[in-house]
Design a protein around this motif. Sequence first.
Motif, PDB file in Angstrom:
ATOM      1  N   ARG A 175      62.950  42.164 123.385  1.00  0.00           N
ATOM      2  CA  ARG A 175      61.572  41.760 123.688  1.00  0.00           C
ATOM      3  C   ARG A 175      61.335  40.276 123.450  1.00  0.00           C
ATOM      4  O   ARG A 175      60.317  39.723 123.860  1.00  0.00           O
ATOM      5  CB  ARG A 175      60.596  42.584 122.838  1.00  0.00           C
ATOM      6  N   GLU A 176      62.247  39.612 122.707  1.00  0.00           N
ATOM      7  CA  GLU A 176      62.194  38.172 122.447  1.00  0.00           C
ATOM      8  C   GLU A 176      60.950  37.764 121.663  1.00  0.00           C
ATOM      9  O   GLU A 176      60.431  36.651 121.812  1.00  0.00           O
ATOM     10  CB  GLU A 176      62.296  37.374 123.756  1.00  0.00           C
ATOM     11  N   VAL A 177      60.485  38.673 120.795  1.00  0.00           N
ATOM     12  CA  VAL A 177      59.321  38.341 119.949  1.00  0.00           C
ATOM     13  C   VAL A 177      59.681  37.257 118.945  1.00  0.00           C
ATOM     14  O   VAL A 177      58.899  36.338 118.674  1.00  0.00           O
ATOM     15  CB  VAL A 177      58.811  39.605 119.218  1.00  0.00           C
ATOM     16  N   GLY A 178      60.906  37.347 118.371  1.00  0.00           N
ATOM     17  CA  GLY A 178      61.309  36.371 117.357  1.00  0.00           C
ATOM     18  C   GLY A 178      61.279  34.949 117.869  1.00  0.00           C
ATOM     19  O   GLY A 178      60.961  34.005 117.124  1.00  0.00           O
ATOM     20  N   ARG A 179      61.592  34.767 119.138  1.00  0.00           N
ATOM     21  CA  ARG A 179      61.596  33.427 119.734  1.00  0.00           C
ATOM     22  C   ARG A 179      60.202  32.796 119.689  1.00  0.00           C
ATOM     23  O   ARG A 179      60.070  31.579 119.535  1.00  0.00           O
ATOM     24  CB  ARG A 179      62.088  33.544 121.176  1.00  0.00           C
ATOM     25  N   THR A 180      59.158  33.619 119.801  1.00  0.00           N
ATOM     26  CA  THR A 180      57.789  33.093 119.833  1.00  0.00           C
ATOM     27  C   THR A 180      57.299  32.652 118.461  1.00  0.00           C
ATOM     28  O   THR A 180      56.308  31.931 118.365  1.00  0.00           O
ATOM     29  CB  THR A 180      56.825  34.152 120.388  1.00  0.00           C
ATOM     30  N   ILE A 181      57.986  33.090 117.384  1.00  0.00           N
ATOM     31  CA  ILE A 181      57.554  32.705 116.029  1.00  0.00           C
ATOM     32  C   ILE A 181      58.598  31.858 115.315  1.00  0.00           C
ATOM     33  O   ILE A 181      58.578  31.708 114.094  1.00  0.00           O
ATOM     34  CB  ILE A 181      57.206  33.950 115.179  1.00  0.00           C
ATOM     35  N   GLY A 182      59.533  31.291 116.097  1.00  0.00           N
ATOM     36  CA  GLY A 182      60.497  30.355 115.526  1.00  0.00           C
ATOM     37  C   GLY A 182      61.753  30.967 114.954  1.00  0.00           C
ATOM     38  O   GLY A 182      62.528  30.275 114.290  1.00  0.00           O
ATOM     39  N   ARG A 193      63.284  49.730 112.650  1.00  0.00           N
ATOM     40  CA  ARG A 193      62.387  50.073 113.761  1.00  0.00           C
ATOM     41  C   ARG A 193      61.312  49.021 114.020  1.00  0.00           C
ATOM     42  O   ARG A 193      60.375  49.257 114.770  1.00  0.00           O
ATOM     43  CB  ARG A 193      61.739  51.436 113.488  1.00  0.00           C
ATOM     44  N   ARG A 194      61.405  47.876 113.360  1.00  0.00           N
ATOM     45  CA  ARG A 194      60.488  46.751 113.572  1.00  0.00           C
ATOM     46  C   ARG A 194      59.028  47.204 113.543  1.00  0.00           C
ATOM     47  O   ARG A 194      58.307  47.129 114.553  1.00  0.00           O
ATOM     48  CB  ARG A 194      60.805  46.048 114.898  1.00  0.00           C
ATOM     49  N   PRO A 195      58.552  47.694 112.394  1.00  0.00           N
ATOM     50  CA  PRO A 195      57.198  48.287 112.341  1.00  0.00           C
ATOM     51  C   PRO A 195      56.073  47.314 112.652  1.00  0.00           C
ATOM     52  O   PRO A 195      54.979  47.744 113.035  1.00  0.00           O
ATOM     53  CB  PRO A 195      57.113  48.800 110.895  1.00  0.00           C
ATOM     54  N   THR A 196      56.317  45.991 112.521  1.00  0.00           N
ATOM     55  CA  THR A 196      55.250  45.026 112.786  1.00  0.00           C
ATOM     56  C   THR A 196      55.008  44.850 114.283  1.00  0.00           C
ATOM     57  O   THR A 196      53.874  44.615 114.713  1.00  0.00           O
ATOM     58  CB  THR A 196      55.590  43.665 112.150  1.00  0.00           C
ATOM     59  N   VAL A 197      56.064  44.960 115.087  1.00  0.00           N
ATOM     60  CA  VAL A 197      55.922  44.649 116.519  1.00  0.00           C
ATOM     61  C   VAL A 197      56.182  45.846 117.428  1.00  0.00           C
ATOM     62  O   VAL A 197      55.896  45.773 118.625  1.00  0.00           O
ATOM     63  CB  VAL A 197      56.875  43.492 116.918  1.00  0.00           C
ATOM     64  N   ASP A 198      56.728  46.935 116.910  1.00  0.00           N
ATOM     65  CA  ASP A 198      57.037  48.092 117.748  1.00  0.00           C
ATOM     66  C   ASP A 198      56.133  49.278 117.405  1.00  0.00           C
ATOM     67  O   ASP A 198      55.586  49.361 116.295  1.00  0.00           O
ATOM     68  CB  ASP A 198      58.499  48.518 117.582  1.00  0.00           C
ATOM     69  N   VAL A 199      56.035  50.203 118.336  1.00  0.00           N
ATOM     70  CA  VAL A 199      55.230  51.391 118.111  1.00  0.00           C
ATOM     71  C   VAL A 199      55.958  52.335 117.166  1.00  0.00           C
ATOM     72  O   VAL A 199      57.179  52.269 117.006  1.00  0.00           O
ATOM     73  CB  VAL A 199      54.940  52.123 119.442  1.00  0.00           C
ATOM     74  N   CYS A 200      55.200  53.237 116.562  1.00  0.00           N
ATOM     75  CA  CYS A 200      55.775  54.229 115.659  1.00  0.00           C
ATOM     76  C   CYS A 200      56.795  55.090 116.417  1.00  0.00           C
ATOM     77  O   CYS A 200      56.538  55.515 117.552  1.00  0.00           O
ATOM     78  CB  CYS A 200      54.669  55.100 115.079  1.00  0.00           C
ATOM     79  N   GLY A 201      57.950  55.305 115.797  1.00  0.00           N
ATOM     80  CA  GLY A 201      58.972  56.135 116.423  1.00  0.00           C
ATOM     81  C   GLY A 201      59.923  55.381 117.328  1.00  0.00           C
ATOM     82  O   GLY A 201      60.745  56.000 118.017  1.00  0.00           O
ATOM     83  N   ALA A 202      59.813  54.057 117.381  1.00  0.00           N
ATOM     84  CA  ALA A 202      60.722  53.258 118.207  1.00  0.00           C
ATOM     85  C   ALA A 202      62.154  53.438 117.709  1.00  0.00           C
ATOM     86  O   ALA A 202      62.384  53.693 116.527  1.00  0.00           O
ATOM     87  CB  ALA A 202      60.323  51.790 118.155  1.00  0.00           C
ATOM     88  N   LEU A 237      51.815  38.513 112.849  1.00  0.00           N
ATOM     89  CA  LEU A 237      53.050  37.794 113.139  1.00  0.00           C
ATOM     90  C   LEU A 237      53.200  36.582 112.227  1.00  0.00           C
ATOM     91  O   LEU A 237      54.313  36.184 111.885  1.00  0.00           O
ATOM     92  CB  LEU A 237      53.072  37.357 114.607  1.00  0.00           C
ATOM     93  N   GLU A 238      52.079  35.981 111.824  1.00  0.00           N
ATOM     94  CA  GLU A 238      52.126  34.835 110.911  1.00  0.00           C
ATOM     95  C   GLU A 238      52.706  35.258 109.563  1.00  0.00           C
ATOM     96  O   GLU A 238      53.541  34.544 108.975  1.00  0.00           O
ATOM     97  CB  GLU A 238      50.718  34.242 110.717  1.00  0.00           C
ATOM     98  N   GLU A 239      52.272  36.409 109.065  1.00  0.00           N
ATOM     99  CA  GLU A 239      52.798  36.912 107.790  1.00  0.00           C
ATOM    100  C   GLU A 239      54.285  37.248 107.925  1.00  0.00           C
ATOM    101  O   GLU A 239      55.093  36.960 107.031  1.00  0.00           O
ATOM    102  CB  GLU A 239      52.020  38.152 107.352  1.00  0.00           C
ATOM    103  N   CYS A 243      56.302  33.988 107.837  1.00  0.00           N
ATOM    104  CA  CYS A 243      56.457  33.473 106.470  1.00  0.00           C
ATOM    105  C   CYS A 243      57.540  34.228 105.714  1.00  0.00           C
ATOM    106  O   CYS A 243      58.352  33.629 104.992  1.00  0.00           O
ATOM    107  CB  CYS A 243      55.126  33.563 105.720  1.00  0.00           C
ATOM    108  N   GLN A 244      57.568  35.548 105.887  1.00  0.00           N
ATOM    109  CA  GLN A 244      58.587  36.345 105.210  1.00  0.00           C
ATOM    110  C   GLN A 244      59.977  36.023 105.762  1.00  0.00           C
ATOM    111  O   GLN A 244      60.949  35.941 105.014  1.00  0.00           O
ATOM    112  CB  GLN A 244      58.293  37.827 105.368  1.00  0.00           C
ATOM    113  N   LEU A 245      60.089  35.834 107.076  1.00  0.00           N
ATOM    114  CA  LEU A 245      61.383  35.502 107.673  1.00  0.00           C
ATOM    115  C   LEU A 245      61.899  34.166 107.168  1.00  0.00           C
ATOM    116  O   LEU A 245      63.107  33.989 106.972  1.00  0.00           O
ATOM    117  CB  LEU A 245      61.274  35.498 109.199  1.00  0.00           C
ATOM    118  N   ALA A 246      60.994  33.221 106.943  1.00  0.00           N
ATOM    119  CA  ALA A 246      61.410  31.935 106.377  1.00  0.00           C
ATOM    120  C   ALA A 246      61.990  32.127 104.980  1.00  0.00           C
ATOM    121  O   ALA A 246      63.012  31.518 104.618  1.00  0.00           O
ATOM    122  CB  ALA A 246      60.224  30.966 106.350  1.00  0.00           C
TER     123      ALA A 246
END
Length: 309
Positions: free
Chosen positions: A192-199, A241-250, A289-291, A294-297
């Motif tokens: 989905r390339e979500v990570g690219r949008t947050i650096g 399952r990437r709970p921040t960006v994906d739906v439950c059960g992904a 996504l901001e939170e 910060c955690q990924l950093a």
Amino acid sequence: MSAAHKGRIAVVGMFDGVHSGHRALLSDLKARASERSLEPMVFTFSNHPLELIRPCAAPCLLSTAAEKVELLAREGIGVVECVPFDEAMRLTSAEGFMHMLRDRHDVRAVLLGFNNRFGHDAPASFEEYLRLGEAAGVEVLRGREFVMESDGHGHPVSSSEIRRMLALGDVAAAATMLGRPYSLPGTVIHGREVGRTIGFPTANLEIPRCKAVPAPGVYAVTACVGSGNVAGFPAMVNIGRRPTVDVCGAPISIEVHIIGLPGNTDLYGRTVTLGFSARIRSEQRFSSLEELSCQLAADREAALEILSD
């Protein structure tokens, strides 16, 4: 076969992961081979026997067949017979196995690992293997038990225990028993390339279905791009399952952020192999996504610190 050798000495087994216990047995094999002027050989299987005998109980593997052959070669084993465990193999008795090794592979001696058995009848005693070997003209030797010393105590090493550690996310303990970081290869696929949008651009990996995957969480890893002896990059990987960006059960995904990789590097379709060093944290859901960013950093800093030790 070298003219200096008059046949082969073999060990038989799954050798999944080629861990520290396996390497101790291989060291013994090479020593016995040298004493007898025989060529050391490993007879192993490309799939786990339980896949045929009891599929629901078959474990995921620590090494693919290709990885296993490569790991055995690193230990100085030039002759590896890696065959499918099929119905004909399942029906082969220990006696038939002895004759097969002798007649097809010129095996003059067999080294039995500790608690190692083969053949559908799986004789329970070493003495029975001695008897069968004598009848087949094959010398049977007993291997020594291997235990790993830690904190003044001896701990048995087994592929099943390493799998258990991976299932708990304890990749450091798994690495200790393996004698190296656990390795997980994958092919980079589109995500989905979500990570690219947050650096934090990530590569989504599709891994071999047979391979064991560590428990969900974030890990410090070394990422090697391509095949061969290539230098690895420090990296962090999220399994879950990437709970921040994906739906439950992904479905579970495996996303690696490779630190220091040039931004214009095209990874799609290439192989990236992860070497697991330590678990940083469990997977968790963030409110934004901001939170998450910060955690990924913080995770990146933790990964760099772990991998610099």
